[in-house]
Design a protein around this motif. Structure first.
Motif, PDB file in Angstrom:
ATOM      1  N   ASN A 157      19.526 -13.466  -5.901  1.00  0.00           N
ATOM      2  CA  ASN A 157      19.808 -12.760  -4.644  1.00  0.00           C
ATOM      3  C   ASN A 157      19.624 -11.257  -4.803  1.00  0.00           C
ATOM      4  OD1 ASN A 157      20.335 -15.078  -3.204  1.00  0.00           O
ATOM      5  ND2 ASN A 157      22.524 -15.018  -3.604  1.00  0.00           N
ATOM      6  N   ILE A 158      20.035 -10.704  -5.931  1.00  0.00           N
ATOM      7  CA  ILE A 158      19.850  -9.271  -6.180  1.00  0.00           C
ATOM      8  C   ILE A 158      18.374  -8.961  -6.387  1.00  0.00           C
ATOM      9  CG2 ILE A 158      20.331  -7.397  -7.811  1.00  0.00           C
ATOM     10  CD1 ILE A 158      23.122  -8.652  -8.180  1.00  0.00           C
ATOM     11  N   GLN A 159      17.674  -9.830  -7.109  1.00  0.00           N
ATOM     12  CA  GLN A 159      16.254  -9.609  -7.372  1.00  0.00           C
ATOM     13  C   GLN A 159      15.433  -9.603  -6.079  1.00  0.00           C
ATOM     14  OE1 GLN A 159      14.024 -12.751  -9.187  1.00  0.00           O
ATOM     15  NE2 GLN A 159      12.710 -11.331 -10.318  1.00  0.00           N
ATOM     16  N   ASN A 160      15.864 -10.348  -5.083  1.00  0.00           N
ATOM     17  CA  ASN A 160      15.133 -10.400  -3.818  1.00  0.00           C
ATOM     18  C   ASN A 160      15.117  -9.067  -3.076  1.00  0.00           C
ATOM     19  OD1 ASN A 160      14.442 -13.065  -4.179  1.00  0.00           O
ATOM     20  ND2 ASN A 160      16.176 -13.842  -3.007  1.00  0.00           N
ATOM     21  N   TYR A 161      15.961  -8.110  -3.493  1.00  0.00           N
ATOM     22  CA  TYR A 161      15.978  -6.781  -2.896  1.00  0.00           C
ATOM     23  C   TYR A 161      15.100  -5.790  -3.645  1.00  0.00           C
ATOM     24  CZ  TYR A 161      19.753  -8.185   0.179  1.00  0.00           C
ATOM     25  OH  TYR A 161      20.485  -8.801   1.157  1.00  0.00           O
ATOM     26  N   PHE A 162      14.517  -6.175  -4.755  1.00  0.00           N
ATOM     27  CA  PHE A 162      13.627  -5.290  -5.507  1.00  0.00           C
ATOM     28  C   PHE A 162      12.313  -5.136  -4.736  1.00  0.00           C
ATOM     29  CE2 PHE A 162      15.673  -6.730  -9.756  1.00  0.00           C
ATOM     30  CZ  PHE A 162      16.790  -5.973  -9.480  1.00  0.00           C
ATOM     31  N   PRO A 163      11.608  -4.025  -4.922  1.00  0.00           N
ATOM     32  CA  PRO A 163      10.413  -3.786  -4.093  1.00  0.00           C
ATOM     33  C   PRO A 163       9.328  -4.859  -4.216  1.00  0.00           C
ATOM     34  CG  PRO A 163      10.937  -1.838  -5.393  1.00  0.00           C
ATOM     35  CD  PRO A 163      11.891  -2.898  -5.790  1.00  0.00           C
ATOM     36  N   LEU A 164       8.858  -5.117  -5.402  1.00  0.00           N
ATOM     37  CA  LEU A 164       7.753  -6.067  -5.553  1.00  0.00           C
ATOM     38  C   LEU A 164       8.184  -7.493  -5.219  1.00  0.00           C
ATOM     39  CD1 LEU A 164       6.005  -4.688  -8.760  1.00  0.00           C
ATOM     40  CD2 LEU A 164       5.191  -4.567  -6.404  1.00  0.00           C
ATOM     41  N   PHE A 208       0.825  -1.209   0.000  1.00  0.00           N
ATOM     42  CA  PHE A 208       0.000   0.000   0.000  1.00  0.00           C
ATOM     43  C   PHE A 208       0.859   1.259   0.000  1.00  0.00           C
ATOM     44  CE2 PHE A 208      -3.657  -2.394   2.290  1.00  0.00           C
ATOM     45  CZ  PHE A 208      -4.068  -2.927   1.087  1.00  0.00           C
ATOM     46  N   SER A 209       2.012   1.212   0.639  1.00  0.00           N
ATOM     47  CA  SER A 209       2.920   2.365   0.622  1.00  0.00           C
ATOM     48  C   SER A 209       3.476   2.593  -0.780  1.00  0.00           C
ATOM     49  CB  SER A 209       4.060   2.166   1.619  1.00  0.00           C
ATOM     50  OG  SER A 209       3.562   2.072   2.926  1.00  0.00           O
ATOM     51  N   LEU A 210       3.784   1.509  -1.480  1.00  0.00           N
ATOM     52  CA  LEU A 210       4.204   1.629  -2.878  1.00  0.00           C
ATOM     53  C   LEU A 210       3.095   2.254  -3.715  1.00  0.00           C
ATOM     54  CD1 LEU A 210       6.025   1.064  -5.360  1.00  0.00           C
ATOM     55  CD2 LEU A 210       5.106  -1.259  -5.358  1.00  0.00           C
ATOM     56  N   CYS A 211       1.874   1.809  -3.502  1.00  0.00           N
ATOM     57  CA  CYS A 211       0.729   2.383  -4.228  1.00  0.00           C
ATOM     58  C   CYS A 211       0.566   3.867  -3.908  1.00  0.00           C
ATOM     59  CB  CYS A 211      -0.548   1.631  -3.885  1.00  0.00           C
ATOM     60  SG  CYS A 211      -0.582  -0.066  -4.460  1.00  0.00           S
ATOM     61  N   LEU A 212       0.738   4.238  -2.644  1.00  0.00           N
ATOM     62  CA  LEU A 212       0.668   5.645  -2.245  1.00  0.00           C
ATOM     63  C   LEU A 212       1.734   6.455  -2.961  1.00  0.00           C
ATOM     64  CD1 LEU A 212      -0.447   7.875  -0.266  1.00  0.00           C
ATOM     65  CD2 LEU A 212       1.370   7.153   1.279  1.00  0.00           C
ATOM     66  N   LEU A 217      -1.474   2.316 -11.279  1.00  0.00           N
ATOM     67  CA  LEU A 217      -1.521   0.870 -11.509  1.00  0.00           C
ATOM     68  C   LEU A 217      -0.694   0.492 -12.735  1.00  0.00           C
ATOM     69  CD1 LEU A 217      -5.245   0.059 -10.723  1.00  0.00           C
ATOM     70  CD2 LEU A 217      -3.230  -0.507  -9.363  1.00  0.00           C
ATOM     71  N   GLY A 218      -0.736   1.334 -13.764  1.00  0.00           N
ATOM     72  CA  GLY A 218       0.095   1.100 -14.945  1.00  0.00           C
ATOM     73  C   GLY A 218       1.577   1.156 -14.609  1.00  0.00           C
ATOM     74  N   PHE A 219       1.969   2.123 -13.784  1.00  0.00           N
ATOM     75  CA  PHE A 219       3.360   2.221 -13.370  1.00  0.00           C
ATOM     76  C   PHE A 219       3.778   1.016 -12.538  1.00  0.00           C
ATOM     77  CE2 PHE A 219       3.474   6.496 -14.890  1.00  0.00           C
ATOM     78  CZ  PHE A 219       4.822   6.789 -15.043  1.00  0.00           C
ATOM     79  N   MET A 220       2.846   0.487 -11.737  1.00  0.00           N
ATOM     80  CA  MET A 220       3.170  -0.694 -10.951  1.00  0.00           C
ATOM     81  C   MET A 220       3.434  -1.889 -11.869  1.00  0.00           C
ATOM     82  SD  MET A 220       1.309  -2.316  -7.671  1.00  0.00           S
ATOM     83  CE  MET A 220       1.112  -0.695  -7.040  1.00  0.00           C
ATOM     84  N   PHE A 221       2.629  -2.023 -12.902  1.00  0.00           N
ATOM     85  CA  PHE A 221       2.847  -3.100 -13.873  1.00  0.00           C
ATOM     86  C   PHE A 221       4.186  -2.908 -14.584  1.00  0.00           C
ATOM     87  CE2 PHE A 221       2.151  -5.012 -18.123  1.00  0.00           C
ATOM     88  CZ  PHE A 221       2.014  -6.329 -17.705  1.00  0.00           C
ATOM     89  N   ILE A 222       4.517  -1.668 -14.930  1.00  0.00           N
ATOM     90  CA  ILE A 222       5.819  -1.381 -15.556  1.00  0.00           C
ATOM     91  C   ILE A 222       6.955  -1.716 -14.596  1.00  0.00           C
ATOM     92  CG2 ILE A 222       7.297   0.507 -16.381  1.00  0.00           C
ATOM     93  CD1 ILE A 222       4.709   1.727 -17.593  1.00  0.00           C
ATOM     94  N   LEU A 223       6.784  -1.397 -13.305  1.00  0.00           N
ATOM     95  CA  LEU A 223       7.804  -1.736 -12.303  1.00  0.00           C
ATOM     96  C   LEU A 223       7.993  -3.242 -12.220  1.00  0.00           C
ATOM     97  CD1 LEU A 223       9.717  -0.886  -9.992  1.00  0.00           C
ATOM     98  CD2 LEU A 223       7.734  -1.002  -8.473  1.00  0.00           C
ATOM     99  N   PHE A 224       6.890  -3.984 -12.266  1.00  0.00           N
ATOM    100  CA  PHE A 224       6.963  -5.443 -12.253  1.00  0.00           C
ATOM    101  C   PHE A 224       7.764  -5.952 -13.446  1.00  0.00           C
ATOM    102  CE2 PHE A 224       5.078  -9.515 -13.638  1.00  0.00           C
ATOM    103  CZ  PHE A 224       5.386 -10.291 -12.534  1.00  0.00           C
ATOM    104  N   ILE A 225       7.491  -5.427 -14.622  1.00  0.00           N
ATOM    105  CA  ILE A 225       8.209  -5.851 -15.830  1.00  0.00           C
ATOM    106  C   ILE A 225       9.679  -5.443 -15.747  1.00  0.00           C
ATOM    107  CG2 ILE A 225       8.398  -5.440 -18.324  1.00  0.00           C
ATOM    108  CD1 ILE A 225       5.321  -5.315 -18.371  1.00  0.00           C
ATOM    109  N   LEU A 226       9.952  -4.243 -15.250  1.00  0.00           N
ATOM    110  CA  LEU A 226      11.346  -3.779 -15.124  1.00  0.00           C
ATOM    111  C   LEU A 226      12.153  -4.662 -14.170  1.00  0.00           C
ATOM    112  CD1 LEU A 226      11.053   0.113 -15.060  1.00  0.00           C
ATOM    113  CD2 LEU A 226      12.107  -1.317 -16.826  1.00  0.00           C
ATOM    114  N   GLU A 227      11.526  -5.086 -13.089  1.00  0.00           N
ATOM    115  CA  GLU A 227      12.233  -5.973 -12.164  1.00  0.00           C
ATOM    116  C   GLU A 227      12.645  -7.262 -12.863  1.00  0.00           C
ATOM    117  OE1 GLU A 227      10.160  -6.731  -8.521  1.00  0.00           O
ATOM    118  OE2 GLU A 227      10.280  -4.645  -7.869  1.00  0.00           O
ATOM    119  N   TRP A 228      11.771  -7.810 -13.689  1.00  0.00           N
ATOM    120  CA  TRP A 228      12.102  -9.053 -14.389  1.00  0.00           C
ATOM    121  C   TRP A 228      13.091  -8.818 -15.523  1.00  0.00           C
ATOM    122  CZ3 TRP A 228      11.742 -13.694 -12.619  1.00  0.00           C
ATOM    123  CH2 TRP A 228      10.856 -13.938 -11.576  1.00  0.00           C
ATOM    124  N   ILE A 229      13.069  -7.660 -16.159  1.00  0.00           N
ATOM    125  CA  ILE A 229      14.062  -7.349 -17.192  1.00  0.00           C
ATOM    126  C   ILE A 229      15.447  -7.234 -16.567  1.00  0.00           C
ATOM    127  CG2 ILE A 229      14.847  -5.527 -18.774  1.00  0.00           C
ATOM    128  CD1 ILE A 229      11.880  -5.071 -19.480  1.00  0.00           C
TER     129      ILE A 229
END
Length: 192
Positions: free
Chosen positions: A126-133, A81-85, A98-110
């Motif tokens: 191990n590095i990915q585990n520090y990403f927000p989502l 919820f803080s990320l959404c805020l 919500l669109g930016f959240m989806f973009i963040l999700f895709i960026l984390e996987w890229i």
């Protein structure tokens, strides 16, 4: 929570009436904590009722042995919820957030794919585990596989670590603090 504040101009009215930007963000954070707490208590109560109904053991040890998952659920909700805020304050519209959240999700996987290509998969993970989502997702990791394995009598040993780790909770708490601080700084710099 924030998108309507901008579209209905209530944020301007609140600030004109004397509410500071710090108090505004604090009130939104308190609302986030309240909704996460209510949801956590509801999930805890439902889980307790289902556990009592389907289990023969009513000893307090067994009933509270994995209560850490409720804490992880609470921290996960507050972080999400803080990320959404933060995203709503950043873009001023709920749909765009919500669109930016989806973009963040895709960026984390890229970024993960780039790291996995250039380095070892374990290092990339191990590095990915520090990403927000991903860090929020890791708090309660794969509950359905655990349920299936526990119902199988031939599987006596769980090969996957399902525990909630304090370092994972710490990562999400740090992200939560950064999102709330970032929301405050963005609101502070904006001329409303």
């Amino acid at each position: 929570m924030i998108g309507n504040e901008y579209s209905n101009k209530t944020i301007k009215q609140n600030l004109i009436d004397g509410l500071s930007k710090k108090e505004f963000i604090l009130s939104k954070f308190i609302a986030i904590v309240f909704f996460a707490l209510v949801s956590t208590l509801l999930i805890g109560l439902i889980t307790l009722c289902i556990g009592l109904y389907y289990s023969g053991d009513t000893e307090a040890y067994y009933m509270h042995s994995e209560i850490i998952f409720l804490l992880a659920y609470f921290v996960k909700l507050v972080g999400f919820f803080s990320l959404c805020l933060f995203l709503a304050v950043l873009v001023k519209r709920s749909a765009f957030a919500l669109g930016f959240m989806f973009i963040l999700f895709i960026l984390e996987w890229i970024v993960y794919a780039i790291l996995a290509k250039n380095y070892d998969d374990d290092i990339a993970t191990n590095i990915q585990n520090y990403f927000p989502l991903k860090s929020m997702w890791k708090l309660i990791d794969e509950p359905f596989r655990r349920i299936v394995l526990m119902k199988s009598p031939e599987k006596t040993e769980l090969l996957y670590d399902y525990a909630v780790h304090w370092n994972e909770i710490g990562i999400v708490v740090v992200w939560t603090a950064l999102f709330i601080y970032g929301s405050y700084k963005l609101l502070q710099k904006r001329d409303l």
